[in-house]
Design a protein around this motif. Structure first.
Motif, mmCIF file in Angstrom:
data_model
loop_
_atom_site.group_PDB
_atom_site.id
_atom_site.type_symbol
_atom_site.label_atom_id
_atom_site.label_comp_id
_atom_site.label_asym_id
_atom_site.label_seq_id
_atom_site.Cartn_x
_atom_site.Cartn_y
_atom_site.Cartn_z
ATOM 1 N N SER A 171 39.360 59.117 -5.703
ATOM 2 C CA SER A 171 39.075 60.318 -6.567
ATOM 3 C C SER A 171 39.657 61.522 -5.977
ATOM 4 C CB SER A 171 37.399 60.565 -6.431
ATOM 5 O OG SER A 171 37.121 61.058 -5.189
ATOM 6 N N GLN A 172 39.608 62.699 -6.314
ATOM 7 C CA GLN A 172 40.374 63.983 -6.146
ATOM 8 C C GLN A 172 39.583 64.296 -4.707
ATOM 9 O OE1 GLN A 172 40.536 66.717 -9.217
ATOM 10 N NE2 GLN A 172 42.614 65.892 -9.969
ATOM 11 N N ALA A 173 38.221 64.157 -4.784
ATOM 12 C CA ALA A 173 37.553 64.707 -3.780
ATOM 13 C C ALA A 173 37.890 63.699 -2.335
ATOM 14 C CB ALA A 173 35.944 64.465 -4.077
ATOM 15 N N GLU A 174 37.992 62.430 -2.450
ATOM 16 C CA GLU A 174 38.302 61.631 -1.372
ATOM 17 C C GLU A 174 39.800 62.107 -1.046
ATOM 18 O OE1 GLU A 174 35.801 57.663 -2.412
ATOM 19 O OE2 GLU A 174 37.662 58.018 -3.487
ATOM 20 N N PHE A 175 40.751 61.988 -1.930
ATOM 21 C CA PHE A 175 41.988 62.347 -1.541
ATOM 22 C C PHE A 175 42.031 63.789 -0.797
ATOM 23 C CE2 PHE A 175 46.276 63.961 -2.127
ATOM 24 C CZ PHE A 175 47.223 62.810 -1.784
ATOM 25 N N SER A 176 41.355 64.694 -1.478
ATOM 26 C CA SER A 176 41.304 66.203 -0.624
ATOM 27 C C SER A 176 40.803 66.198 0.838
ATOM 28 C CB SER A 176 40.619 67.129 -1.471
ATOM 29 O OG SER A 176 39.145 66.831 -1.273
ATOM 30 N N LYS A 177 39.759 65.268 0.875
ATOM 31 C CA LYS A 177 39.237 65.154 2.410
ATOM 32 C C LYS A 177 40.353 64.502 3.494
ATOM 33 C CE LYS A 177 34.472 64.482 1.313
ATOM 34 N NZ LYS A 177 33.365 63.481 1.154
ATOM 35 N N GLY A 178 41.358 63.488 2.783
ATOM 36 C CA GLY A 178 42.144 63.108 3.707
ATOM 37 C C GLY A 178 43.461 63.939 3.961
ATOM 38 N N VAL A 179 43.519 64.969 3.018
ATOM 39 C CA VAL A 179 44.741 65.956 3.232
ATOM 40 C C VAL A 179 43.941 67.321 3.990
ATOM 41 C CG1 VAL A 179 46.068 67.587 1.832
ATOM 42 C CG2 VAL A 179 45.754 65.261 1.158
ATOM 43 N N GLY A 180 42.769 67.742 3.739
ATOM 44 C CA GLY A 180 42.225 68.844 4.382
ATOM 45 C C GLY A 180 42.195 69.819 3.376
ATOM 46 N N VAL A 181 42.121 69.882 2.286
ATOM 47 C CA VAL A 181 41.884 70.695 1.447
ATOM 48 C C VAL A 181 40.800 70.436 0.385
ATOM 49 C CG1 VAL A 181 44.474 71.270 1.323
ATOM 50 C CG2 VAL A 181 43.525 69.882 -0.189
ATOM 51 N N SER A 182 40.413 71.414 -0.367
ATOM 52 C CA SER A 182 39.426 71.555 -1.468
ATOM 53 C C SER A 182 39.831 70.447 -2.478
ATOM 54 C CB SER A 182 38.975 72.567 -1.989
ATOM 55 O OG SER A 182 40.003 73.428 -2.960
ATOM 56 N N PRO A 183 38.695 69.852 -3.290
ATOM 57 C CA PRO A 183 39.302 69.177 -4.357
ATOM 58 C C PRO A 183 39.860 70.118 -5.682
ATOM 59 C CG PRO A 183 37.128 68.347 -4.068
ATOM 60 C CD PRO A 183 37.275 69.580 -2.956
ATOM 61 N N ALA A 184 39.526 71.322 -5.629
ATOM 62 C CA ALA A 184 39.993 72.025 -6.621
ATOM 63 C C ALA A 184 41.393 72.172 -6.097
ATOM 64 C CB ALA A 184 39.307 73.576 -6.621
ATOM 65 N N THR A 185 41.853 72.306 -5.189
ATOM 66 C CA THR A 185 43.403 72.373 -4.629
ATOM 67 C C THR A 185 44.046 71.061 -5.208
ATOM 68 O OG1 THR A 185 42.841 73.860 -2.824
ATOM 69 C CG2 THR A 185 45.072 72.535 -2.608
ATOM 70 N N ILE A 186 43.422 70.154 -4.833
ATOM 71 C CA ILE A 186 44.179 68.853 -5.426
ATOM 72 C C ILE A 186 44.387 68.916 -6.924
ATOM 73 C CG2 ILE A 186 43.990 66.387 -5.497
ATOM 74 C CD1 ILE A 186 44.489 67.348 -2.833
ATOM 75 N N SER A 187 43.277 69.283 -7.678
ATOM 76 C CA SER A 187 43.357 69.593 -9.188
ATOM 77 C C SER A 187 44.704 70.497 -9.594
ATOM 78 C CB SER A 187 42.187 69.940 -9.653
ATOM 79 O OG SER A 187 42.148 70.273 -11.171
ATOM 80 N N LEU A 188 44.655 71.464 -8.725
ATOM 81 C CA LEU A 188 45.804 72.427 -8.863
ATOM 82 C C LEU A 188 47.034 71.880 -8.735
ATOM 83 C CD1 LEU A 188 44.590 75.773 -7.775
ATOM 84 C CD2 LEU A 188 45.107 75.405 -9.981
ATOM 85 N N TRP A 189 47.265 70.898 -7.830
ATOM 86 C CA TRP A 189 48.446 70.485 -7.422
ATOM 87 C C TRP A 189 48.794 69.549 -8.504
ATOM 88 C CZ3 TRP A 189 47.550 68.956 -1.679
ATOM 89 C CH2 TRP A 189 47.723 69.868 -0.968
ATOM 90 N N GLU A 190 47.959 68.820 -9.061
ATOM 91 C CA GLU A 190 48.208 67.675 -10.133
ATOM 92 C C GLU A 190 48.421 68.098 -11.280
ATOM 93 O OE1 GLU A 190 45.670 63.710 -7.982
ATOM 94 O OE2 GLU A 190 44.832 64.705 -9.624
ATOM 95 N N SER A 191 47.862 69.336 -11.753
ATOM 96 C CA SER A 191 47.924 70.062 -13.079
ATOM 97 C C SER A 191 49.328 70.822 -12.983
ATOM 98 C CB SER A 191 46.732 70.940 -13.410
ATOM 99 O OG SER A 191 46.848 72.028 -12.480
ATOM 100 N N GLY A 192 50.138 71.099 -11.786
ATOM 101 C CA GLY A 192 51.299 71.792 -11.837
ATOM 102 C C GLY A 192 50.809 73.337 -11.768
ATOM 103 N N GLY A 193 49.800 73.866 -11.454
ATOM 104 C CA GLY A 193 49.317 75.126 -11.110
ATOM 105 C C GLY A 193 49.740 75.544 -9.801
ATOM 106 N N ARG A 194 49.867 74.876 -9.095
ATOM 107 C CA ARG A 194 50.422 75.004 -7.482
ATOM 108 C C ARG A 194 51.108 73.522 -6.829
ATOM 109 N NH1 ARG A 194 48.350 79.639 -4.470
ATOM 110 N NH2 ARG A 194 47.265 80.922 -6.025
ATOM 111 N N SER A 195 51.802 73.959 -5.886
ATOM 112 C CA SER A 195 52.400 72.803 -5.065
ATOM 113 C C SER A 195 51.913 72.948 -3.594
ATOM 114 C CB SER A 195 54.043 72.993 -5.301
ATOM 115 O OG SER A 195 54.251 72.657 -6.590
ATOM 116 N N PRO A 196 52.055 71.485 -3.050
ATOM 117 C CA PRO A 196 51.534 71.669 -1.649
ATOM 118 C C PRO A 196 52.704 72.141 -0.962
ATOM 119 C CG PRO A 196 52.105 69.141 -2.492
ATOM 120 C CD PRO A 196 52.162 70.284 -3.853
#
Length: 105
Positions: free
Chosen positions: A59-84
């Motif tokens: 899930s985005q929540a699990e992925f976000s824990k592995g990266v060290g960001v919030s799930p909202a940030t992962i959502s932004l990255w995946e939607s193209g709103g921002r880039s890592p």
């Protein structure tokens, strides 16, 4: 005022510093980091990151824990709103490559 470096010092820099093993190693590591950051950004931009993550059942929540960001940030990255960027891009790349390798087995 422009600071000019004397020619002998420039020659010293090219011959001694740029060819030293430490300098070469640092430059190679920097280039590798940059390539991985660019690759992570491409994976998110093209939707590959989302595909890799969902195929692995993460899930985005699990992925976000592995990266060290919030799930909202992962959502932004995946939607193209921002880039890592920076360390988060490197962690994303590493996690995505791990998930991709695990999915290929």
């Amino acid at each position: 005022m422009v600071l000019s470096i004397p020619l002998p010092l420039r020659a010293y820099w090219r011959v001694v510093v740029m060819q030293s093993p430490c300098y070469v190693q640092v430059m190679r590591q920097s280039q590798l980091r940059i390539r991985r950051i660019v690759e992570a950004r491409r994976l998110f931009r093209e939707g590959e990151a989302t595909r890799i993550r969902t195929e692995a059942g993460i899930s985005q929540a699990e992925f976000s824990k592995g990266v060290g960001v919030s799930p909202a940030t992962i959502s932004l990255w995946e939607s193209g709103g921002r880039s890592p960027i920076g360390e988060h891009a490197l962690k994303s790349w590493a996690l995505l490559m791990t998930l991709q390798r695990a999915g290929e087995k």
